[in-house]
Motif scaffolding. Structure first.
Motif, mmCIF file in Angstrom:
data_model
loop_
_atom_site.group_PDB
_atom_site.id
_atom_site.type_symbol
_atom_site.label_atom_id
_atom_site.label_comp_id
_atom_site.label_asym_id
_atom_site.label_seq_id
_atom_site.Cartn_x
_atom_site.Cartn_y
_atom_site.Cartn_z
ATOM 1 N N SER A 220 -138.305 -86.636 -1.869
ATOM 2 C CA SER A 220 -137.782 -85.268 -1.835
ATOM 3 C C SER A 220 -136.972 -85.038 -3.103
ATOM 4 O O SER A 220 -136.243 -85.928 -3.560
ATOM 5 C CB SER A 220 -136.918 -85.044 -0.595
ATOM 6 N N LEU A 221 -137.105 -83.856 -3.669
ATOM 7 C CA LEU A 221 -136.461 -83.558 -4.942
ATOM 8 C C LEU A 221 -134.942 -83.615 -4.809
ATOM 9 O O LEU A 221 -134.352 -82.898 -4.019
ATOM 10 C CB LEU A 221 -136.890 -82.177 -5.441
ATOM 11 N N GLN A 223 -133.074 -83.711 -7.875
ATOM 12 C CA GLN A 223 -132.546 -83.033 -9.049
ATOM 13 C C GLN A 223 -133.665 -82.787 -10.056
ATOM 14 O O GLN A 223 -134.474 -83.676 -10.329
ATOM 15 C CB GLN A 223 -131.471 -83.922 -9.689
ATOM 16 N N THR A 224 -133.733 -81.584 -10.590
ATOM 17 C CA THR A 224 -134.579 -81.319 -11.744
ATOM 18 C C THR A 224 -133.775 -81.673 -12.987
ATOM 19 O O THR A 224 -132.660 -81.189 -13.164
ATOM 20 C CB THR A 224 -134.993 -79.837 -11.794
ATOM 21 N N ALA A 236 -137.750 -85.268 -13.493
ATOM 22 C CA ALA A 236 -137.216 -84.909 -12.179
ATOM 23 C C ALA A 236 -136.843 -86.190 -11.449
ATOM 24 O O ALA A 236 -137.392 -87.260 -11.725
ATOM 25 C CB ALA A 236 -138.233 -84.105 -11.372
ATOM 26 N N TYR A 238 -136.367 -87.924 -7.622
ATOM 27 C CA TYR A 238 -136.724 -87.801 -6.212
ATOM 28 C C TYR A 238 -136.099 -88.937 -5.405
ATOM 29 O O TYR A 238 -135.987 -90.065 -5.876
ATOM 30 C CB TYR A 238 -138.245 -87.850 -6.036
#
Length: 534
Positions: A220-221, A223-224, A236, A238
């Protein structure tokens, strides 16, 4: 392949008239349900979610009222029905689809909000096999996929952020846009893929299949990133489902946004510092430790780690294995540091770090267990490599002394300390250490002799920086993470001042290397365990 239905392009704006909601986590349900009801959207639900909506005083229809079948088999069968999936999959502007829906009394479902049974949290919490199986959702993923496939008409929410976007759109003008529905569909398919990856990975572990025919990874993301390793690369970050204290689960208390290299270095530093029981500090620069030490307390450990290579430490990442005090923080902030990662920090420490506004302070909920099994991944063109985490740990009883001279107890302690560090240094790796402090580290060279030479240079410079007349490696132990293929690397270590050597052994020239050690009056131990880190 079946022919595509004969229908015009999906409309940009769809005014939703029905929403199907089924949630394990009811957080945010009341506000969203009230907003949808206020917009004239009929609410349909099941079980506990339906009861919760009714408890808010809102009208809600049970799925059983649509299907004509009661919920059965302990809830395993309730939504797997043509009335539900027809309402999700029906292409409203395709004549055949519309006729079938009218003929069978199937009403369109325009919004789906489902968060799936809590399978991941069940296994993370140590749930038994039966509990895990019962928390494998079947109907939820099916409805999510049906709605996402028919995103031309259906808006799918799989999390709080998704339903918030839908509610905001409906509040704005009573419709959902095609762009929104496409974006939500992509998010929905990613969620079901991640869910299936969690189930398949867990099941492979249950049947002890270390190399299943198909393997999925999901994250799950978190931080970009501004960029990847270099400014011209995207990046990115994850999080996976692994519950392991470290940079992925840390709270960033202050400082600039973390970068790709910051995250990689913080992970390397924290995994190494967790290897030590005594107060310890690790300084990492570009994925390799440049200084490692234990001490009376963290401030002492930091100063000793810094002595090992103060030049490389500038702009590095620091990891410690205790909560930070104000004294620790003041010591650490003496030089420019990019990141500090620790299990905790008191108020005085936080205040000291706050004076360095760009320094990133990461606090975790504990230390990673260096002996806990797990998997590590590495990408290659067209695929990825998977291996078990290196949980090796060498004890004094594991050592095979192969030289005439036996090591002293202090040399044994130094050898094991140096080997622990070498396990976390990029190959080829040579580490000199003495009294719980690295003296010199040689990393990532194409031959072991050069690694020994570079480590010797670092040790000599460290000695000079301390005002010593000799190298910091004088009287040290030398660790090699793989065998010496020739005696030249060992000779370099002896010339640097090392008196004891620890290595795996196993070379066809072991006898030659042992003879060289005897001639130099070195003590040498074989571990039988290689700890390469490429």
């Amino acid at each position: 392949m079946p022919a595509a239905p004969d229908f015009p392009p999906a409309p940009d704006a769809v005014r939703p008239v029905r929403a199907l909601i089924s949630l394990s986590d009811k957080g945010g349900l009341e506000a969203a349900a009230r907003a949808l009801h206020a917009a004239g959207v009929e609410l349909i639900s099941t079980g506990g979610t339906r009861a919760a909506i009714a408890g808010f005083g809102l009208p809600v229809k049970d799925v059983a009222d649509l299907t004509g079948f009661p919920e059965m088999m302990d809830g395993r069968v309730k939504t797997l029905h043509p009335v539900v999936h027809g309402g999700l999959l029906g292409v409203r502007d395709a004549g055949e689809h519309r006729a079938a829906m009218e003929a069978h009394g199937i009403g369109p479902i325009d919004i789906v909000w489902i968060d799936l049974y809590p399978f991941e949290s069940t296994i993370a919490g140590g749930g038994d096999f039966a509990s895990a199986v019962e928390n494998i959702d079947i109907g939820g993923p099916a409805m999510i996929r049906s709605g996402a496939k028919n995103h031309g008409y259906v808006a799918v929410a799989v999390d709080a952020a998704s339903i918030a976007e839908i509610v905001a759109a409906v509040k704005a003008d009573g419709t959902t846009s095609l762009a929104l529905r496409k974006r939500l569909a992509a998010r929905a398919f990613a969620r079901t893929a991640a869910y299936d990856a969690a189930v398949s990975g867990w099941f492979a572990g249950q049947v002890e299949d270390g190399a299943p025919a198909r393997k999925s990874m999901a994250g799950s993301l978190a931080q970009t990133l501004r960029y990847g390793e270099n400014p011209h690369q995207t990046g990115a970050f994850y999080r996976t489902g692994e519950v392991r204290p470290g940079v992925a689960r840390a709270e960033q208390v202050q400082g600039k946004e973390l970068g790709y290299n910051n995250i990689a270095d913080a992970d390397a530093a924290y995994e190494l510092v967790a290897e030590f029981e005594a107060p310890a500090c690790v300084i990492v620069k570009h994925a390799n430790p440049c200084g490692v030490a234990v001490g009376r307390d963290l401030a002492d450990a930091y100063q000793r780690a810094l002595e090992g290579d103060a030049v490389s430490a500038f702009g590095g990442v620091i990891a410690v294995n205790r909560g930070l005090t104000g004294a620790d923080a003041r010591a650490i902030t003496d030089i420019f540091t990019e990141v500090v990662i620790a299990p905790g920090a008191d108020e005085e420490a936080r205040a000291a770090f706050a004076a360095k506004k760009n320094l990133r302070l990461l606090l975790t909920d504990g230390l990673p267990d260096p002996l806990a099994a797990g998997e590590v991944f590495r990408s290659v063109a067209g695929g990825f490599l998977v291996q078990s985490r290196d949980v090796s740990r060498i004890a004094p009883a594991d050592l095979k002394i192969v030289t005439r001279r036996q090591p002293t107890p202090q040399e044994v302690e130094d050898m094991l300390f140096a080997l622990t560090v070498a396990k976390h240094v990029k190959s080829n790796a040579i580490v000199y250490a003495k009294d719980g402090q690295t003296a010199g580290i040689g990393a990532g060279q194409m031959n072991r002799r050069d690694s020994a030479r570079i480590a010797a240079i670092r040790a000599r410079e460290a000695g000079e920086a301390k005002g010593l007349a000799h190298s910091l490696a004088q009287g040290s132990a030398c660790a090699s993470e793989a065998f010496f293929p020739f005696a030249d690397g060992l000779i370099e270590a002896a010339q640097a001042g090392a008196t004891a050597i620890i290595q795996p052994g196993g070379s066809i020239r072991d006898d030659e290397v042992i003879a060289a050690a005897d001639e130099l009056n070195l003590a040498m131990a074989f571990t039988g365990v290689r700890v390469f880190r490429h």
